[in-house]
Design a protein around this motif. Sequence first.
Motif, PDB file in Angstrom:
ATOM      1  N   VAL A 182       0.806  -1.227   0.000  1.00 29.65           N
ATOM      2  CA  VAL A 182       0.000   0.000   0.000  1.00 29.65           C
ATOM      3  C   VAL A 182       0.844   1.284   0.000  1.00 29.65           C
ATOM      4  O   VAL A 182       0.326   2.367  -0.241  1.00 29.65           O
ATOM      5  CB  VAL A 182      -0.946   0.033   1.222  1.00 29.65           C
ATOM      6  N   LYS A 183       2.128   1.150   0.288  1.00 33.94           N
ATOM      7  CA  LYS A 183       2.940   2.348   0.554  1.00 33.94           C
ATOM      8  C   LYS A 183       3.020   3.302  -0.631  1.00 33.94           C
ATOM      9  O   LYS A 183       2.876   4.516  -0.486  1.00 33.94           O
ATOM     10  CB  LYS A 183       4.355   1.935   0.989  1.00 33.94           C
ATOM     11  N   TYR A 191      -0.843   9.575  -3.701  1.00 30.22           N
ATOM     12  CA  TYR A 191      -2.109  10.312  -3.579  1.00 30.22           C
ATOM     13  C   TYR A 191      -2.550  10.186  -2.130  1.00 30.22           C
ATOM     14  O   TYR A 191      -3.053   9.166  -1.706  1.00 30.22           O
ATOM     15  CB  TYR A 191      -3.179   9.768  -4.527  1.00 30.22           C
ATOM     16  N   THR A 192      -2.339  11.260  -1.367  1.00 33.98           N
ATOM     17  CA  THR A 192      -2.515  11.221   0.084  1.00 33.98           C
ATOM     18  C   THR A 192      -3.901  11.718   0.505  1.00 33.98           C
ATOM     19  O   THR A 192      -4.669  12.241  -0.316  1.00 33.98           O
ATOM     20  CB  THR A 192      -1.466  12.105   0.767  1.00 33.98           C
ATOM     21  N   TYR A 248     -10.271   5.062   6.283  1.00 30.76           N
ATOM     22  CA  TYR A 248      -9.064   4.475   5.678  1.00 30.76           C
ATOM     23  C   TYR A 248      -9.382   3.713   4.390  1.00 30.76           C
ATOM     24  O   TYR A 248      -8.588   3.723   3.445  1.00 30.76           O
ATOM     25  CB  TYR A 248      -8.380   3.545   6.678  1.00 30.76           C
ATOM     26  N   ASN A 249     -10.533   3.055   4.338  1.00 26.46           N
ATOM     27  CA  ASN A 249     -10.864   2.306   3.129  1.00 26.46           C
ATOM     28  C   ASN A 249     -11.229   3.226   1.972  1.00 26.46           C
ATOM     29  O   ASN A 249     -10.907   2.938   0.822  1.00 26.46           O
ATOM     30  CB  ASN A 249     -11.985   1.296   3.423  1.00 26.46           C
ATOM     31  N   PHE A 250     -11.889   4.338   2.274  1.00 25.23           N
ATOM     32  CA  PHE A 250     -12.130   5.307   1.210  1.00 25.23           C
ATOM     33  C   PHE A 250     -10.809   5.875   0.694  1.00 25.23           C
ATOM     34  O   PHE A 250     -10.627   6.062  -0.512  1.00 25.23           O
ATOM     35  CB  PHE A 250     -13.052   6.435   1.686  1.00 25.23           C
ATOM     36  N   GLN A 251      -9.874   6.149   1.606  1.00 20.64           N
ATOM     37  CA  GLN A 251      -8.593   6.676   1.128  1.00 20.64           C
ATOM     38  C   GLN A 251      -7.893   5.671   0.224  1.00 20.64           C
ATOM     39  O   GLN A 251      -7.255   6.052  -0.762  1.00 20.64           O
ATOM     40  CB  GLN A 251      -7.687   7.073   2.294  1.00 20.64           C
ATOM     41  N   TRP A 252      -8.007   4.373   0.538  1.00 18.98           N
ATOM     42  CA  TRP A 252      -7.421   3.376  -0.362  1.00 18.98           C
ATOM     43  C   TRP A 252      -8.108   3.412  -1.725  1.00 18.98           C
ATOM     44  O   TRP A 252      -7.448   3.273  -2.765  1.00 18.98           O
ATOM     45  CB  TRP A 252      -7.497   1.974   0.240  1.00 18.98           C
ATOM     46  N   ALA A 253      -9.420   3.625  -1.739  1.00 21.98           N
ATOM     47  CA  ALA A 253     -10.138   3.750  -3.018  1.00 21.98           C
ATOM     48  C   ALA A 253      -9.605   4.941  -3.810  1.00 21.98           C
ATOM     49  O   ALA A 253      -9.319   4.825  -5.011  1.00 21.98           O
ATOM     50  CB  ALA A 253     -11.637   3.911  -2.763  1.00 21.98           C
ATOM     51  N   TRP A 254      -9.458   6.084  -3.143  1.00 23.08           N
ATOM     52  CA  TRP A 254      -8.953   7.284  -3.853  1.00 23.08           C
ATOM     53  C   TRP A 254      -7.531   7.044  -4.349  1.00 23.08           C
ATOM     54  O   TRP A 254      -7.207   7.364  -5.495  1.00 23.08           O
ATOM     55  CB  TRP A 254      -8.972   8.513  -2.941  1.00 23.08           C
ATOM     56  N   GLY A 308      -7.295   4.179  -7.039  1.00 19.38           N
ATOM     57  CA  GLY A 308      -7.954   4.646  -8.257  1.00 19.38           C
ATOM     58  C   GLY A 308      -7.137   5.714  -8.965  1.00 19.38           C
ATOM     59  O   GLY A 308      -7.013   5.711 -10.193  1.00 19.38           O
ATOM     60  N   TRP A 309      -6.533   6.609  -8.173  1.00 17.37           N
ATOM     61  CA  TRP A 309      -5.754   7.691  -8.753  1.00 17.37           C
ATOM     62  C   TRP A 309      -4.519   7.152  -9.485  1.00 17.37           C
ATOM     63  O   TRP A 309      -4.239   7.547 -10.619  1.00 17.37           O
ATOM     64  CB  TRP A 309      -5.328   8.668  -7.659  1.00 17.37           C
ATOM     65  N   VAL A 310      -3.784   6.231  -8.840  1.00 16.74           N
ATOM     66  CA  VAL A 310      -2.544   5.754  -9.482  1.00 16.74           C
ATOM     67  C   VAL A 310      -2.864   4.978 -10.754  1.00 16.74           C
ATOM     68  O   VAL A 310      -2.151   5.102 -11.769  1.00 16.74           O
ATOM     69  CB  VAL A 310      -1.658   4.922  -8.532  1.00 16.74           C
ATOM     70  N   ALA A 311      -3.941   4.193 -10.748  1.00 17.34           N
ATOM     71  CA  ALA A 311      -4.313   3.488 -11.968  1.00 17.34           C
ATOM     72  C   ALA A 311      -4.735   4.478 -13.048  1.00 17.34           C
ATOM     73  O   ALA A 311      -4.417   4.293 -14.244  1.00 17.34           O
ATOM     74  CB  ALA A 311      -5.433   2.490 -11.694  1.00 17.34           C
ATOM     75  N   GLY A 312      -5.421   5.521 -12.632  1.00 14.63           N
ATOM     76  CA  GLY A 312      -5.876   6.535 -13.591  1.00 14.63           C
ATOM     77  C   GLY A 312      -4.762   7.267 -14.308  1.00 14.63           C
ATOM     78  O   GLY A 312      -4.980   7.858 -15.380  1.00 14.63           O
ATOM     79  N   GLN A 313      -3.554   7.231 -13.744  1.00 10.83           N
ATOM     80  CA  GLN A 313      -2.424   7.916 -14.394  1.00 10.83           C
ATOM     81  C   GLN A 313      -1.840   7.106 -15.552  1.00 10.83           C
ATOM     82  O   GLN A 313      -1.046   7.645 -16.351  1.00 10.83           O
ATOM     83  CB  GLN A 313      -1.300   8.203 -13.383  1.00 10.83           C
ATOM     84  N   VAL A 314      -2.204   5.826 -15.654  1.00 11.18           N
ATOM     85  CA  VAL A 314      -1.517   4.960 -16.622  1.00 11.18           C
ATOM     86  C   VAL A 314      -2.449   4.193 -17.559  1.00 11.18           C
ATOM     87  O   VAL A 314      -2.006   3.705 -18.587  1.00 11.18           O
ATOM     88  CB  VAL A 314      -0.589   3.948 -15.913  1.00 11.18           C
ATOM     89  N   VAL A 315      -3.731   4.054 -17.200  1.00  9.77           N
ATOM     90  CA  VAL A 315      -4.597   3.214 -18.051  1.00  9.77           C
ATOM     91  C   VAL A 315      -4.840   3.859 -19.421  1.00  9.77           C
ATOM     92  O   VAL A 315      -4.722   5.062 -19.583  1.00  9.77           O
ATOM     93  CB  VAL A 315      -5.968   2.963 -17.361  1.00  9.77           C
TER      94      VAL A 315
END
Length: 390
Positions: free
Chosen positions: A70-71, A77-78, A374-380, A383-390
């Motif tokens: 998770v790190k 995206y914090t 915490y689970n919503f933050q994992w969603a954000w 989702g954000w990191v995948a959105g940078q590359v898909v």
Amino acid sequence: MQAWDVIVIGAGAAGLMCAAEAGKRGRRVLVLDHGKRIGRKILMSGGGRCNFTNYHVEPGAYLCTNPHFVKSALARYTQWDFIALVDKHGIPYHEKTLGQLFCDDSAQNIVDLLVTECDAAGVTIRLRSEVLNVDRLGEGFAVATAGEEYSCQSLVVATGGLSMPKIGASPFGYRLAEQFGLSVLPTRAGLVPFTLQPEDKQTLEALAGVSLPVVAESEDGTRFAENLLFTHRGVSGPAVLQISSYWQPGERVNFELLPEGSLARAVAESPNQELKTWLARHLPKRLVDALLARGELVSKPLKQYTPKELAAMEQNLAAWSLQPGGTEGYRTAEVTLGGVDTDELSSKTMEAKKVPNLYFIGEVMDVTGWLGGYNFQWAWSSGWVAGQVV
């Protein structure tokens, strides 16, 4: 067959975040969801006010077979990034306790934020579109629903876990991962109330509605200082929901009702007072009565206890032990533990290592956060990191 750059399956927190980010990069993005409403779990969360993140997010607040996974996403995206997005949309919010951030008005504010971001990025969202089949198509994918067929270069699975089946939770994401040869770890309900053994239920169900601050401790030594709530079915409250993610069937859970040393001080300060009278000043009276009825305490003037008796009662109150009968299961669980094995995914992009252009984000993977945003933050973040590359 309609052609898209990116198809996201699941119009929840992670899926919409990813779609908006991909759309900002000029990608043609389609979001498919089998439900009638966008962000159903968001709308139900936090008592309808959505606990959308936490001031204290850090990797140690997540359960994952690979604790390092998770790190990267959480660092890139914090919580501060999402708070800035909430501020940008003018959504009023407040801290409740322990860094938990809630909307002042309604969880609908967060759904509206995500939809606005998707609209601005040109994302298309289609509801009531159940995905029936996914196949490899060259380097991309063919996706079939009841009425349409689509193709895409990148496919993002944001279908969540098994918690809350009444709002459409399903094992679709796990089946898709297995279809493409990815390992899926066993799942179970997390952040969920406990049920009681029949003998405990008999003596404790009369306490329904009683709440008190405790420290809950699992057999592996994990501890949470939160509230315990007795219910008609068992025990709940933040302390129980938190510790449930660390509990295995057959294990016991200890609850610190009073800190160690409390009774010894009471004897010194009020030697003539009856134990139950003193306890009723520090614990709910109905709980004290139940502990006496269960034979876990015997009340007499404090000065009459032998050191051995006092030590035994101290231990009982400092580590009151229950062996849950089980949990209430996915019906009331806030999250699902287990899921797509993170060893199968890139921690930087969420892409499947063995299947180029296939991504898994959010709750569908083996990442579970603590209660409290915490689970919503994992969603954000995912989702954000995948959105940078898909």
